[in-house]
Design a protein around this motif. Structure first.
Motif, mmCIF file in Angstrom:
data_model
loop_
_atom_site.group_PDB
_atom_site.id
_atom_site.type_symbol
_atom_site.label_atom_id
_atom_site.label_comp_id
_atom_site.label_asym_id
_atom_site.label_seq_id
_atom_site.Cartn_x
_atom_site.Cartn_y
_atom_site.Cartn_z
ATOM 1 N N LEU A 1 19.805 -53.788 40.604
ATOM 2 C CA LEU A 1 20.294 -53.923 39.230
ATOM 3 C C LEU A 1 20.886 -55.300 38.976
ATOM 4 C CD1 LEU A 1 21.996 -50.472 38.455
ATOM 5 C CD2 LEU A 1 19.626 -51.182 38.135
ATOM 6 N N ILE A 2 21.702 -55.771 39.911
ATOM 7 C CA ILE A 2 22.314 -57.088 39.737
ATOM 8 C C ILE A 2 21.248 -58.180 39.759
ATOM 9 C CG2 ILE A 2 23.942 -58.764 40.688
ATOM 10 C CD1 ILE A 2 25.259 -56.283 39.485
ATOM 11 N N GLY A 3 20.297 -58.071 40.673
ATOM 12 C CA GLY A 3 19.210 -59.051 40.732
ATOM 13 C C GLY A 3 18.373 -59.042 39.474
ATOM 14 N N GLY A 4 18.086 -57.845 38.961
ATOM 15 C CA GLY A 4 17.333 -57.754 37.713
ATOM 16 C C GLY A 4 18.089 -58.358 36.548
ATOM 17 N N GLY A 5 19.411 -58.097 36.484
ATOM 18 C CA GLY A 5 20.227 -58.671 35.420
ATOM 19 C C GLY A 5 20.291 -60.188 35.502
ATOM 20 N N LEU A 6 20.374 -60.717 36.718
ATOM 21 C CA LEU A 6 20.395 -62.167 36.922
ATOM 22 C C LEU A 6 19.104 -62.811 36.426
ATOM 23 C CD1 LEU A 6 21.494 -64.799 38.190
ATOM 24 C CD2 LEU A 6 20.546 -64.016 40.375
ATOM 25 N N LEU A 7 17.975 -62.233 36.813
ATOM 26 C CA LEU A 7 16.682 -62.778 36.384
ATOM 27 C C LEU A 7 16.502 -62.657 34.876
ATOM 28 C CD1 LEU A 7 14.501 -61.343 39.283
ATOM 29 C CD2 LEU A 7 15.054 -63.763 38.897
ATOM 30 N N LEU A 8 16.978 -61.564 34.303
ATOM 31 C CA LEU A 8 16.879 -61.372 32.863
ATOM 32 C C LEU A 8 17.716 -62.413 32.118
ATOM 33 C CD1 LEU A 8 15.668 -59.332 30.761
ATOM 34 C CD2 LEU A 8 17.924 -58.263 30.747
ATOM 35 N N ALA A 9 18.911 -62.693 32.628
ATOM 36 C CA ALA A 9 19.766 -63.709 32.002
ATOM 37 C C ALA A 9 19.095 -65.080 32.036
ATOM 38 C CB ALA A 9 21.113 -63.755 32.712
ATOM 39 N N ILE A 10 18.462 -65.392 33.148
ATOM 40 C CA ILE A 10 17.756 -66.673 33.265
ATOM 41 C C ILE A 10 16.578 -66.724 32.309
ATOM 42 C CG2 ILE A 10 16.369 -68.116 34.811
ATOM 43 C CD1 ILE A 10 18.154 -67.062 37.117
ATOM 44 N N PHE A 11 15.824 -65.637 32.244
ATOM 45 C CA PHE A 11 14.639 -65.601 31.369
ATOM 46 C C PHE A 11 15.028 -65.761 29.901
ATOM 47 C CE2 PHE A 11 11.920 -63.006 28.579
ATOM 48 C CZ PHE A 11 10.748 -63.750 28.670
ATOM 49 N N GLY B 1 32.225 -58.758 28.995
ATOM 50 C CA GLY B 1 31.808 -60.140 29.192
ATOM 51 C C GLY B 1 30.414 -60.315 29.755
ATOM 52 N N VAL B 2 29.944 -59.339 30.526
ATOM 53 C CA VAL B 2 28.609 -59.419 31.136
ATOM 54 C C VAL B 2 27.686 -58.327 30.598
ATOM 55 C CG1 VAL B 2 27.317 -59.322 33.315
ATOM 56 C CG2 VAL B 2 29.545 -60.465 33.233
ATOM 57 N N GLY B 3 28.200 -57.103 30.536
ATOM 58 C CA GLY B 3 27.365 -55.974 30.128
ATOM 59 C C GLY B 3 26.836 -56.078 28.710
ATOM 60 N N LEU B 4 27.710 -56.420 27.762
ATOM 61 C CA LEU B 4 27.283 -56.507 26.366
ATOM 62 C C LEU B 4 26.212 -57.580 26.150
ATOM 63 C CD1 LEU B 4 27.521 -55.679 23.398
ATOM 64 C CD2 LEU B 4 29.494 -57.230 23.197
ATOM 65 N N TRP C 1 24.567 -68.989 25.464
ATOM 66 C CA TRP C 1 25.260 -69.791 26.469
ATOM 67 C C TRP C 1 26.014 -68.930 27.473
ATOM 68 C CZ3 TRP C 1 24.242 -74.402 28.094
ATOM 69 C CH2 TRP C 1 23.524 -75.273 27.258
ATOM 70 N N LEU C 2 26.445 -67.752 27.052
ATOM 71 C CA LEU C 2 27.004 -66.801 28.026
ATOM 72 C C LEU C 2 25.955 -66.422 29.058
ATOM 73 C CD1 LEU C 2 29.141 -64.358 25.837
ATOM 74 C CD2 LEU C 2 29.988 -65.868 27.648
ATOM 75 N N LEU C 3 24.732 -66.163 28.586
ATOM 76 C CA LEU C 3 23.645 -65.816 29.495
ATOM 77 C C LEU C 3 23.285 -66.991 30.405
ATOM 78 C CD1 LEU C 3 21.237 -63.904 27.070
ATOM 79 C CD2 LEU C 3 22.623 -62.890 28.887
ATOM 80 N N ARG C 4 23.301 -68.186 29.866
ATOM 81 C CA ARG C 4 22.825 -69.351 30.601
ATOM 82 C C ARG C 4 23.725 -69.754 31.772
ATOM 83 N NH1 ARG C 4 20.796 -73.506 25.784
ATOM 84 N NH2 ARG C 4 18.680 -72.625 25.595
ATOM 85 N N VAL C 5 25.037 -69.690 31.569
ATOM 86 C CA VAL C 5 25.913 -70.257 32.600
ATOM 87 C C VAL C 5 26.844 -69.227 33.247
ATOM 88 C CG1 VAL C 5 27.595 -72.047 33.148
ATOM 89 C CG2 VAL C 5 25.760 -72.515 31.498
ATOM 90 N N PRO C 6 27.880 -68.732 32.531
ATOM 91 C CA PRO C 6 28.858 -67.887 33.230
ATOM 92 C C PRO C 6 28.264 -66.604 33.812
ATOM 93 C CG PRO C 6 29.256 -67.878 30.861
ATOM 94 C CD PRO C 6 28.248 -68.939 31.121
ATOM 95 N N LEU D 1 26.261 -67.377 36.967
ATOM 96 C CA LEU D 1 27.137 -67.695 38.097
ATOM 97 C C LEU D 1 27.829 -66.443 38.641
ATOM 98 C CD1 LEU D 1 28.763 -71.021 36.833
ATOM 99 C CD2 LEU D 1 26.937 -70.750 38.530
ATOM 100 N N ILE D 2 28.315 -65.591 37.747
ATOM 101 C CA ILE D 2 28.976 -64.355 38.182
ATOM 102 C C ILE D 2 28.010 -63.476 38.960
ATOM 103 C CG2 ILE D 2 29.971 -62.170 37.362
ATOM 104 C CD1 ILE D 2 31.214 -63.789 35.044
ATOM 105 N N LEU D 3 26.803 -63.311 38.440
ATOM 106 C CA LEU D 3 25.838 -62.427 39.094
ATOM 107 C C LEU D 3 25.320 -63.002 40.406
ATOM 108 C CD1 LEU D 3 23.847 -60.967 36.063
ATOM 109 C CD2 LEU D 3 25.833 -60.058 37.262
ATOM 110 N N LEU D 4 25.233 -64.313 40.507
ATOM 111 C CA LEU D 4 24.869 -64.921 41.792
ATOM 112 C C LEU D 4 25.921 -64.592 42.852
ATOM 113 C CD1 LEU D 4 23.516 -68.462 40.814
ATOM 114 C CD2 LEU D 4 22.275 -66.689 42.094
#
Length: 441
Positions: free
Chosen positions: A373-383, A52-55, A412-417, A420-423
């Motif tokens: 890693l989590i912070g980088g993934g969060l910023l990447l999802a936002i970008f 759900g998150v990694g892929l 939309w997976l990147l934008r919202v869920p 929120l999960i990574l935050l």
């Protein structure tokens, strides 16, 4: 500007990317986290996060890398988003931190290969691990492991990374299949499988939020997300491949090997009555060393296991070093050889504290996996989800038929869920990292 290389074959890219994912995270880190977090309940949480998150995040890294054909920092500049290049810098920093202690654990593996042949740890596995994990031996074998890693990266993408991955990943799979097959014949294997594969759903649902930080950190670590590896590897790709198909193959290979490692390890532990929750980061050394010491063919089984672990460790380690080498060679025009050797020395020096005190290793590990890693993934999802969505969707669809609906779901997976999960995970990760750092000081 230094001329960029590319993958010779699609199989080479997939095996190299899967090799980055298939490393110590699958065979060293995954079993002890699973054991400490209650077994199968953690496994379920981990698998859900991988899919759900990694892929989606792996696809985001692939999109940036292939679209830009640049290193993890230069990619954002090439895409016309220079103000976002700090995301790439965060990934490179994460790689520095991870490889600095990862190489120390790689050095432990080398010592255990030798010790399995000689039987050095069989009389007192705990005492042997204590002598091997810190001090002069740990520092010396850390240097040896980094020399192996640097030697592969020196040969470049095709002759180094791709050629090594084509040999190492099939070898790891074959060795783990042999070990899992042997484990299945042991008395007590059924108890090991039950612990590993039969989740207590009351525990899973009752502790779901508590499991998230460790499970998410493991998913990122084992898939090499948030450290720029997949951006860098995808930057060596052509334009004619489906990134979704490649991502799914890599995900399946990585997850299958993680599961296979558990199928090998837990029967060994339960067959000898060894508590799988003991040992922490030393689980595959202390607990398995204890189990191997009791087997009739324990030295042979131990040698095979630690050779597999060494090959897996190398495939991840050289991918992390490649991220940093690619950045230095492309940004500063430094040749690959001096860049590789110089960076390897710096990483070795940064990791020395983790070879002198395991509390430092724990602090490095928590900081890297639950914050960087989590912070980088969060910023990447936002970008990708908000600042670069249109171009990202176009790149996502390149090399595949249709894909309109899939690309919409992905964005939309990147934008919202995922955000929120990574935050949520990052909030607890910062707390855990602060505690680990304070404990090390």
């Amino acid at each position: 500007m230094v001329q960029r290389e590319s993958w010779a074959t699609r199989a080479g890219f997939i095996l190299a990317a899967a090799g980055s994912a298939v490393g110590l995270g699958n065979i060293w880190r995954f079993p002890f986290l699973t054991a400490e977090s209650g077994g199968a309940a953690f496994l379920v949480a981990y698998l859900l996060l991988v899919v759900g998150v990694g892929l989606p995040l792996m696809l985001a890294e692939f999109v940036i890398g292939r679209r830009s054909h640049r290193n993890v920092v230069g990619a954002f500049e090439e895409l016309g988003r220079s103000n976002w290049r700090f995301i790439g810098g965060l990934g490179a920093l994460a790689g520095f931190v991870i490889l600095s202690y990862y190489s120390v654990v790689g050095g432990w593996v080398l010592q255990y290969i030798i010790a399995s042949v000689t039987g050095a740890y069989t009389s007192d596995p705990a005492a042997y691990f204590e002598s091997a994990s810190v001090g002069a031996n740990a520092i010396a074998f850390d240097a040896v492991f980094m020399a192996f890693v640097a030697g592969i990266v020196l040969f470049g993408v095709r002759d180094g990374l791709e050629r090594a991955a084509k040999f190492m990943i099939p070898s790891v799979i074959v060795l783990l299949v042999i070990l899992a097959g042997y484990g299945a014949t042991l008395e007590g294997a059924a108890e090991g499988y039950a612990f590993y594969l039969s989740p207590d759903f009351s525990t899973l649902f009752g502790d779901a939020l508590a499991l998230l930080p460790d499970a998410a950190g493991q998913a990122f670590f084992t898939l090499s997300l948030g450290m720029g590896v997949m951006v860098t590897y995808a930057s060596y790709l052509g334009e004619d491949r489906s990134l979704l198909n490649d991502s799914l193959i890599i995900l399946v290979v990585d997850t299958s090997i993680a599961l296979l490692a558990g199928l090998a390890i837990f029967p060994f532990l339960f067959s000898q009555g060894v508590d799988p929750g003991t040992g922490g980061p030393g689980t595959v050394f202390v607990a398995l060393g204890t189990a191997f010491a009791e087997f009739p063919a324990g030295q042979v089984v131990g040698t095979v296991f630690y050779v597999a672990l060494f090959l897996a460790a190398l495939t991840s380690a050289f991918s992390i070093l490649e991220v940093i080498v690619a950045y230095v060679t492309e940004t500063f025009g430094v040749d690959r050889k001096p860049a590789t050797l110089g960076l390897s020395v710096v990483i070795f020096l940064i990791g020395i504290p983790t070879a002198t005190d395991l509390t430092y290793l724990t602090a490095y590990d928590v900081l890297a996996n639950q914050v960087l890693l989590i912070g980088g993934g969060l910023l990447l999802a936002i970008f990708v989800g908000w600042a670069y969505a249109g171009d990202a969707v176009e790149e996502f669809r390149t090399g595949m038929r249709g894909g309109d609906a899939l690309s919409t779901v992905w964005i939309w997976l990147l934008r919202v869920p995922i955000v929120l999960i990574l935050l949520y995970v990052l909030y607890f990760g910062v707390q855990a990292a602060a505690e680990a750092i304070l404990a090390a000081l």
